[in-house]
Design a protein around this motif. Structure first.
Motif, PDB file in Angstrom:
ATOM      1  N   PHE A 265       9.757 -18.887   4.556  1.00  0.00           N
ATOM      2  CA  PHE A 265       9.682 -19.743   5.750  1.00  0.00           C
ATOM      3  C   PHE A 265       8.187 -19.925   6.468  1.00  0.00           C
ATOM      4  O   PHE A 265       7.736 -18.707   6.539  1.00  0.00           O
TER       5      PHE A 265
ATOM      6  N   TYR B 106      15.845 -25.578   6.560  1.00  0.00           N
ATOM      7  CA  TYR B 106      15.058 -25.225   7.958  1.00  0.00           C
ATOM      8  C   TYR B 106      15.908 -24.518   8.731  1.00  0.00           C
ATOM      9  O   TYR B 106      17.303 -24.800   8.640  1.00  0.00           O
TER      10      TYR B 106
ATOM     11  N   GLN C  75      11.458 -23.454   4.912  1.00  0.00           N
ATOM     12  CA  GLN C  75      11.377 -23.060   3.616  1.00  0.00           C
ATOM     13  C   GLN C  75      10.218 -23.604   2.825  1.00  0.00           C
ATOM     14  O   GLN C  75      10.519 -24.804   2.274  1.00  0.00           O
TER      15      GLN C  75
END
Length: 287
Positions: free
Chosen positions: A274, A255, A127
């Motif tokens: 992301f 993540y 992210q």
């Protein structure tokens, strides 16, 4: 779990230039996240071992974060030692490559030459743009969103069974593994690091996600939607809520992993801010 004496890297605004220390941290964090629920994560110095003493599934028994010698003879000797380790554990040798900073750089081709097969590349996504979450909806009509952390024992069994049934149909896996998934989830729900997200419609769970948070990072996994409900924004809803919770709780990094060929999921995560870290990472299993 064995602690690695590694200073936590500083957060980065850009992820394309991630350094070796950051990658090492993420490799170790992901292994520890998967270990929650009764498995073991061990630092071998030049690799990280995830091992399940009760389940032979290669998914729970693998090496990651490999930093092996470049010299061919030294590489072959170390690989032989690692294969012997798997033999001692009565497990099939399995390697997850890192998206960046693995050693040697041609690790994949060397493993193929030693009889491994590549099951397909996965992507790690981080992210990198929290502002993108502002456009994600906070709710959907007719959908009830639940968050569960450290529920009482009776609730763990029920939630584990419901979520396992959802994951089996969402990911089209063998229904015979449902009981193993249910037991694993129920056991994991006792850990304070785990947050379980469920979306229900008329009381029926139709989408789910997990967030495992510790040491400054949150790992998202098991993001799935029941067939018939896919394409309605449920996965995006749960992922966005998990990201917001991670930010609100002060975690620096969020993540997740996604299969390289799953373009629909990747597009959803990119809309939520992301970014792909490195390139596809091979998944190598000894033939």
């Amino acid at each position: 779990m064995t602690a690695i004496p590694l200073a936590r890297p500083e957060p980065r605004a850009r992820w394309l230039g991630v350094d070796a220390a950051m990658m090492r941290f993420l490799d170790w964090h992901e292994a520890r996240a998967h270990a929650i629920g009764g498995r073991q994560a061990r630092d071998l110095g030049d690799a990280i071992l995830l091992h399940d003493p009760n389940d032979r599934d290669p998914f729970w028994n693998r090496l990651s974060g490999l930093r092996l010698p470049e010299d061919p003879d030294a590489f072959d000797r170390r690989l032989a030692e690692l294969l012997a380790l798997f033999a001692g554990l009565d497990r099939r040798p399995h390697v997850w490559a890192s998206p960046v900073h693995q050693r040697p750089e041609d690790l994949g081709s060397r493993l193929l030459a030693h009889g491994f097969q590549d099951l397909g590349g996965g992507l790690m996504m981080i992210q990198a743009d929290p502002a993108a979450l502002r456009s994600a909806p906070r709710r959907l009509d007719g959908v009830d969103l639940e968050r569960h952390r450290c529920p009482p024992p009776a609730e763990r069994d029920r939630l584990g069974d419901e979520t396992a049934g959802l994951l089996v149909v969402a990911f089209r896996v063998d229904p015979l593994v449902r009981w193993r998934l249910a037991v694993d989830l129920a056991r994991s729900l006792a850990a304070p690091e785990l947050s379980l997200y469920l979306a229900r419609v008329d009381g029926v769970p139709v989408a789910t996600a997990k967030r495992l948070s510790f040491d400054g990072a949150s790992y998202l996994s098991s993001i799935g939607t029941r067939p018939g409900w896919q394409g309605r924004g449920l996965g995006s809803l749960l992922t966005a809520e998990a990201c917001r919770d991670a930010i609100d709780e002060g975690y620096a990094w969020t993540y997740l992993g996604v299969l390289g060929e799953n373009r629909r999921a990747r597009a959803v995560y990119e809309r939520l801010g992301f970014a792909v870290l490195g390139g596809p990472a091979g998944d190598y299993l000894l033939r």
